[in-house]
Motif scaffolding. Structure first.
Motif, PDB file in Angstrom:
ATOM      1  N   ARG A   1       0.705  -1.215  -0.059  1.00  0.00           N
ATOM      2  CA  ARG A   1      -0.050   0.006  -0.057  1.00  0.00           C
ATOM      3  C   ARG A   1       0.912   1.322   0.062  1.00  0.00           C
ATOM      4  NH1 ARG A   1      -0.805   2.519   4.927  1.00  0.00           N
ATOM      5  NH2 ARG A   1       0.180   1.283   6.692  1.00  0.00           N
TER       6      ARG A   1
ATOM      7  N   CYS B   1      -1.719   8.541   5.373  1.00  0.00           N
ATOM      8  CA  CYS B   1      -1.966   7.285   5.163  1.00  0.00           C
ATOM      9  C   CYS B   1      -2.219   6.533   6.496  1.00  0.00           C
ATOM     10  CB  CYS B   1      -0.706   6.469   4.469  1.00  0.00           C
ATOM     11  SG  CYS B   1      -0.128   7.231   2.790  1.00  0.00           S
TER      12      CYS B   1
ATOM     13  N   GLN C   1      -4.662   7.629   1.579  1.00  0.00           N
ATOM     14  CA  GLN C   1      -4.818   6.260   1.673  1.00  0.00           C
ATOM     15  C   GLN C   1      -5.612   6.107   3.088  1.00  0.00           C
ATOM     16  OE1 GLN C   1      -2.888   3.412   4.113  1.00  0.00           O
ATOM     17  NE2 GLN C   1      -4.994   2.885   3.562  1.00  0.00           N
TER      18      GLN C   1
ATOM     19  N   TYR D   1      -7.219  -1.916   0.474  1.00  0.00           N
ATOM     20  CA  TYR D   1      -6.905  -0.211   0.838  1.00  0.00           C
ATOM     21  C   TYR D   1      -7.463   0.034  -0.415  1.00  0.00           C
ATOM     22  CZ  TYR D   1      -4.146  -2.106   4.663  1.00  0.00           C
ATOM     23  OH  TYR D   1      -3.631  -2.969   5.762  1.00  0.00           O
TER      24      TYR D   1
ATOM     25  N   VAL E   1      -6.317   4.049  -2.633  1.00  0.00           N
ATOM     26  CA  VAL E   1      -5.600   5.040  -2.564  1.00  0.00           C
ATOM     27  C   VAL E   1      -5.987   6.155  -3.553  1.00  0.00           C
ATOM     28  CG1 VAL E   1      -3.289   6.263  -3.062  1.00  0.00           C
ATOM     29  CG2 VAL E   1      -3.470   3.771  -2.060  1.00  0.00           C
TER      30      VAL E   1
END
Length: 236
Positions: A9, A95, A124, A156, A158
């Motif tokens: 990620r 993130c 994120q 996840y 982004v």
């Protein structure tokens, strides 16, 4: 994980950071991301922001261990308050937090005049993606790219946003699913929303059994279930 080997990620996030940019990494988690970017000569300078003393010290040790003090500055503070306009930041990464928390960090940064409006935002969120997209849209950002991925059995998203000359507008479907992700409908995207559909159907069943007056909530859940079914059906 260490600074020489980013998680999947974080590698996706790193790939979206413009080359030779001046970066602000908020909630930097041992400064893994800025250290990796500097070591790979992707960026010229970074601020790693931490709000808690322990992670702040850990980030300082990581930067010192890699001999990168002249390229990465560790600052202790809440969110965007560690960044100033004179830092000439060109990219901001946030993130591993909830989308609502990321939204609130960005909103406080805006109110504190910490944005020039030229920064690329690379975000994120772990949950709450819709609320974050709603804020970006309301503030005149265009979502220029999105990625959905699975890393260690967790999914996840982004998202990358910039302020462009023309302002984008998004439908409620696009805010929920992501405008780019909705178009691509990848295998991971379908897996995420199949799982979410199952959860919402259980919520609907529990709401139907409740003695409380929850008509508005039931309508909201029904609408989202319908949208998910449509998104999944269109991928067939």
């Amino acid at each position: 994980m260490n600074a020489n080997e980013l998680s999947l990620r974080l590698q996706v996030v790193a790939n979206y950071v413009p080359k030779k940019a001046r970066l602000a990494d908020i909630g930097s988690d041992h400064a893994y991301l800025p250290v990796a970017l500097v070591r790979n000569e992707r960026i010229q300078y970074a601020i790693a922001g931490e709000v808690v003393q322990g992670p702040y010290e850990a980030a300082r040790k990581q930067v010192s261990k890699n001999g990168l003090e002249q390229f990465i500055e560790i600052r202790l503070g809440d969110g965007m308050e560690v960044v100033f306009l004179e830092d000439n930041i060109e990219a901001v990464t946030i993130c591993g937090m909830g989308g609502v928390l990321i939204r609130d960090i960005l909103e406080r940064g805006k109110r504190m005049h910490r944005f020039s409006g030229k920064e690329r935002l690379i975000l994120q969120p772990n949950v709450g993606e819709k609320q974050l997209r709603e804020w970006l849209a309301a503030e005149g950002y265009t979502i220029i790219a999105e990625t959905i991925l699975e890393d260690h059995h967790k999914i996840y998203e982004v998202m990358v946003a910039e302020k462009l000359d023309s302002t984008a507008s998004y439908t409620q479907h696009e805010l929920l699913f992501g405008p780019h992700l909705l178009q691509e409908r990848s295998t991971v995207f379908l897996k995420k929303w199949q799982h979410q559909l199952g959860k919402l159907e259980k919520v609907r069943a529990n709401l139907a059994k409740s003695d409380q007056q929850l008509e508005d909530k039931i309508i909201q859940v029904e609408r989202e279930i319908q949208w998910i079914k449509e998104a999944l059906d269109e991928s067939k």
